[in-house]
Design an enzyme around this catalytic site. Structure first.
Site, short mmCIF file in Angstrom:
data_model
loop_
_atom_site.label_atom_id
_atom_site.label_comp_id
_atom_site.label_asym_id
_atom_site.label_seq_id
_atom_site.Cartn_x
_atom_site.Cartn_y
_atom_site.Cartn_z
N GLY A 1 0.83 -1.22 0.00
CA GLY A 1 0.00 0.00 0.00
C GLY A 1 0.85 1.26 0.00
O GLY A 1 2.08 1.20 0.14
N ILE B 1 -0.01 -6.42 10.84
CA ILE B 1 -1.01 -7.34 11.40
C ILE B 1 -0.38 -8.62 11.96
O ILE B 1 -0.94 -9.28 12.83
CB ILE B 1 -2.07 -7.66 10.33
CG1 ILE B 1 -3.26 -8.37 10.95
CG2 ILE B 1 -1.49 -8.47 9.19
CD1 ILE B 1 -4.43 -8.53 10.03
N ALA C 1 -5.69 -6.85 4.62
CA ALA C 1 -4.22 -6.92 4.66
C ALA C 1 -3.69 -8.27 4.21
O ALA C 1 -2.91 -8.90 4.91
CB ALA C 1 -3.75 -6.60 6.08
N TYR D 1 -3.24 -19.33 -2.45
CA TYR D 1 -3.95 -18.09 -2.12
C TYR D 1 -5.39 -18.39 -1.71
O TYR D 1 -5.85 -17.96 -0.64
CB TYR D 1 -3.91 -17.14 -3.34
CG TYR D 1 -4.88 -16.00 -3.21
CD1 TYR D 1 -4.73 -15.05 -2.21
CD2 TYR D 1 -5.99 -15.90 -4.06
CE1 TYR D 1 -5.64 -14.02 -2.06
CE2 TYR D 1 -6.90 -14.87 -3.92
CZ TYR D 1 -6.72 -13.94 -2.91
OH TYR D 1 -7.63 -12.92 -2.77
N ASN E 1 -14.03 -10.46 -9.89
CA ASN E 1 -12.90 -9.71 -10.47
C ASN E 1 -13.08 -8.20 -10.33
O ASN E 1 -13.93 -7.62 -10.99
CB ASN E 1 -12.71 -10.10 -11.93
CG ASN E 1 -12.16 -11.52 -12.04
OD1 ASN E 1 -12.75 -12.45 -11.52
ND2 ASN E 1 -11.03 -11.67 -12.68
N ILE F 1 -6.28 -8.52 -15.88
CA ILE F 1 -6.65 -8.30 -17.29
C ILE F 1 -7.05 -6.86 -17.60
O ILE F 1 -6.64 -6.31 -18.63
CB ILE F 1 -7.74 -9.32 -17.75
CG1 ILE F 1 -8.02 -9.21 -19.24
CG2 ILE F 1 -9.02 -9.17 -16.98
CD1 ILE F 1 -6.92 -9.66 -20.11
N ALA G 1 -1.60 -21.40 -16.12
CA ALA G 1 -1.91 -22.45 -15.13
C ALA G 1 -2.89 -21.93 -14.08
O ALA G 1 -2.78 -20.79 -13.64
CB ALA G 1 -0.62 -22.89 -14.45
N1 UFG Z 1 -5.64 -12.77 -18.72
C1 UFG Z 1 -5.10 -12.74 -20.00
N2 UFG Z 1 -4.00 -11.97 -20.21
C2 UFG Z 1 -3.43 -11.20 -19.23
C3 UFG Z 1 -4.00 -11.24 -17.93
C4 UFG Z 1 -5.10 -12.04 -17.71
O1 UFG Z 1 -5.58 -13.42 -20.91
O2 UFG Z 1 -2.42 -10.54 -19.50
C5 UFG Z 1 -6.84 -13.62 -18.48
C6 UFG Z 1 -6.57 -14.70 -17.44
O3 UFG Z 1 -5.98 -15.81 -18.02
C7 UFG Z 1 -7.98 -14.94 -16.93
C8 UFG Z 1 -8.66 -13.58 -17.04
O4 UFG Z 1 -7.86 -12.82 -17.94
O5 UFG Z 1 -8.63 -15.83 -17.77
C9 UFG Z 1 -8.72 -12.85 -15.73
O6 UFG Z 1 -7.44 -12.89 -15.13
P1 UFG Z 1 -6.97 -11.93 -13.95
O7 UFG Z 1 -5.53 -12.22 -13.72
O8 UFG Z 1 -7.38 -10.55 -14.27
O9 UFG Z 1 -7.86 -12.38 -12.72
P2 UFG Z 1 -8.18 -13.84 -12.12
O10 UFG Z 1 -9.55 -14.24 -12.61
O11 UFG Z 1 -7.08 -14.80 -12.37
O12 UFG Z 1 -8.19 -13.58 -10.56
C10 UFG Z 1 -8.90 -12.51 -9.96
C11 UFG Z 1 -8.25 -12.24 -8.60
C12 UFG Z 1 -8.45 -13.42 -7.70
C13 UFG Z 1 -9.90 -13.77 -7.61
C14 UFG Z 1 -10.51 -13.96 -8.98
C15 UFG Z 1 -11.97 -14.15 -8.82
O13 UFG Z 1 -6.89 -11.95 -8.77
O14 UFG Z 1 -7.97 -13.11 -6.44
O15 UFG Z 1 -10.24 -12.82 -9.77
O16 UFG Z 1 -12.66 -14.30 -10.01
F1 UFG Z 1 -10.07 -14.93 -6.94
#
Ligand code: UFG
Length: 326
Positions: free
Chosen positions: A36, A52, A78, A145, A174, A194, A285
């Site tokens: 932060g 914490i 946190a 996580y 998200n 994303i 992955a």
């Molecule tokens: N993605 C891409 N290219 C990128 C980044 C992401 O194609 O450069 C895709 C990922 O593969 C995924 C989607 O976009 O399919 C969303 O990915 P994010 O990394 O934005 O988010 P996640 O869904 O992996 O995870 C997020 C939070 C988690 C939470 C989850 C809940 O980081 O903590 O949303 O839906 F659990």
């Protein structure tokens, strides 16, 4: 209400602080500033540098504050939250995320603070069995996580039951976007999510981006997620805190929109404003094909539904990234 926000200098915590202050509450922020930033803390909130995972730190701050007036609610933001990092550093993740919660609960108990609002995640569902996740669905995290968040949820439930406390657990989907003031937003190095990755590519901060897989069983082959504006999510915390104080009852709810968008749909939305240079790559992955929340319970118990849609989320992220670019 007097609310203690642990992790209030981070992305979501700082937005919760802004919404609490707009709603007229007194806010005390505790943050170790590991990720932060002090400038993310609203000027009307009181700030303590504290960790914490160090019980003495927390006890000292609680003593100082609760002598003046006890907290009505403690909010926890946190946590460490990067999925691939959690695979690399499971010990650090369990220590920070679960031990941190244990210490917070123990200090709350000692100071007789009854209400806790906790940030959990859709990651507790793992690979969902149904199209739309409901809170009663089975939990089965597929990464450390998600496991640390599920372990924290369980710890909170047991402690609250034993010591007559109340919890409000939110499972976030998200989260993206920035406060409309543009004073705060997601401003970190090496962003991986994303929405900011797509916007950074559109703005030329990155040369190109990769779409991680287009062979999933979804509408266009790319992964589908439920996107929620950070200010809508933050406001739910105000409602959750009020619910605990007024009803003296616990709750666990999803915070999502009931709707899913694919990665290509996110890119298309950004391309309404700027061209995005992207390539299709390998699957990443640990990515489930679809994660969409049912938000019926949040609506029923808190009267909460998101006010902003995908277009608002994208526009606010673009505006924020333009603002912080220079
Ligand atoms: N993605 C891409 N290219 C990128 C980044 C992401 O194609 O450069 C895709 C990922 O593969 C995924 C989607 O976009 O399919 C969303 O990915 P994010 O990394 O934005 O988010 P996640 O869904 O992996 O995870 C997020 C939070 C988690 C939470 C989850 C809940 O980081 O903590 O949303 O839906 F659990």
């Amino acid at each position: 209400m007097k609310v203690c926000v642990i992790g209030g200098a981070g992305y979501i915590g700082s937005h919760a602080v802004y919404e609490l202050i707009r709603d007229g509450h007194e806010v005390v922020v505790i943050d170790n500033l590991s990720t932060g930033k002090k400038e993310m803390v609203h000027k009307d909130a009181k700030f303590y540098l504290g960790d914490i995972t160090i019980a003495e730190n927390l006890k000292e701050i609680f003593k100082q504050e609760c002598e003046i007036k006890p907290f009505d609610v403690v909010m926890h933001f946190a946590a460490k939250l990067i999925v691939p990092e959690s695979v690399e550093q499971p010990l650090e993740y369990y220590y920070n995320n679960v031990e941190g919660v244990r210490i917070m609960l123990s200090v709350m108990k000692d100071f007789n603070i009854k209400n806790v609002v906790f940030s959990s995640t859709a990651a507790v569902y793992g690979e969902p069995e149904k199209e739309i996740c409901e809170e009663t669905d089975r939990t089965n995290p597929i990464n450390p996580y998600g496991e640390t968040k599920l372990a924290s949820e369980k710890l909170i439930k047991w402690v609250c039951e034993r010591y007559n406390m109340n919890y409000c657990i939110f499972r976030y989907f998200n989260v993206a976007g920035a406060d409309e003031s543009l004073e705060i937003g997601l401003n970190k190095d090496n962003l991986t999510h994303i929405v900011p990755v797509t916007v950074q590519t559109a703005l030329g901060i990155r040369d190109k981006m990769i779409v991680f897989g287009n062979d999933y069983d979804t509408k266009d082959g790319t992964c589908v997620r439920d996107y929620i504006h950070v200010s809508d999510l933050a406001y739910a915390h105000v409602l959750g805190a009020k619910y605990l104080v007024n009803n003296n009852k616990s709750l666990l709810v999803n915070l999502g929109s009931n709707e899913g968008y694919s990665v290509l749909e996110i890119i298309k939305e950004v391309e309404k404003y700027y061209k995005v240079n992207y390539e299709i790559g390998e699957r990443r992955a640990g990515d489930p094909a679809k994660l969409i929340a049912s938000n019926n319970k949040a609506k029923e118990l808190l009267g909460w539904t998101p006010k902003r849609n995908l277009s608002d989320i994208i526009k606010s992220d673009i505006n924020y990234r333009i603002k912080i670019k220079d």
